[in-house]
Design a protein around this motif. Structure first.
Motif, PDB file in Angstrom:
ATOM      1  N   SER A  30      -2.856   1.833  -4.793  1.00  0.00           N
ATOM      2  CA  SER A  30      -2.851   0.649  -5.638  1.00  0.00           C
ATOM      3  C   SER A  30      -2.047  -0.449  -5.068  1.00  0.00           C
ATOM      4  N   VAL A  31      -0.649  -0.153  -4.481  1.00  0.00           N
ATOM      5  CA  VAL A  31       0.086  -1.097  -3.937  1.00  0.00           C
ATOM      6  C   VAL A  31      -0.714  -1.641  -2.554  1.00  0.00           C
ATOM      7  N   ALA A  32      -1.327  -0.801  -1.950  1.00  0.00           N
ATOM      8  CA  ALA A  32      -2.193  -1.382  -0.708  1.00  0.00           C
ATOM      9  C   ALA A  32      -3.206  -2.464  -1.087  1.00  0.00           C
ATOM     10  N   LEU A  33      -3.695  -2.027  -2.067  1.00  0.00           N
ATOM     11  CA  LEU A  33      -5.101  -2.962  -2.791  1.00  0.00           C
ATOM     12  C   LEU A  33      -4.253  -4.211  -3.272  1.00  0.00           C
ATOM     13  N   LEU A  34      -3.193  -4.183  -3.783  1.00  0.00           N
ATOM     14  CA  LEU A  34      -2.604  -5.472  -4.321  1.00  0.00           C
ATOM     15  C   LEU A  34      -2.252  -6.593  -2.886  1.00  0.00           C
TER      16      LEU A  34
END
Length: 87
Positions: A30-34
């Motif tokens: 999720s952090v990478a996606l953001l």
């Protein structure tokens, strides 16, 4: 009273390593996606070639894939307190 008449007492089940790693993988995904979405917001040409429906399908795949792989790779947490038939 034989051993078969006694109720089985289970210890408090620990959170399995698989669950911990899958949760951590989902968080990292999720952090990478953001981070990717912030970069794309500045430059829409990075995903402009994708149809809108493909973007909606592909974007959630990153955290899902990372969580699946990290949960699959993590070792099973042993439960010595369970009877052999339930381990």
């Amino acid at each position: 009273m034989s051993n078969h008449d006694k109720p089985i007492e289970y210890g408090r089940a620990p959170v399995e390593a698989k669950v911990k790693w899958a949760s951590f993988g989902g968080y990292l995904g999720s952090v990478a996606l953001l981070a990717v979405l912030q970069a794309v917001d500045a430059d829409h040409s990075l995903i402009a070639f994708w149809p809108d429906w493909a973007e909606a399908v592909a974007i959630p795949l990153l955290p899902t894939a990372i969580a699946t792989v990290s949960g699959w790779r993590a070792r099973h947490t042993p439960r010595p307190d369970l009877p052999i038939s339930q381990r």
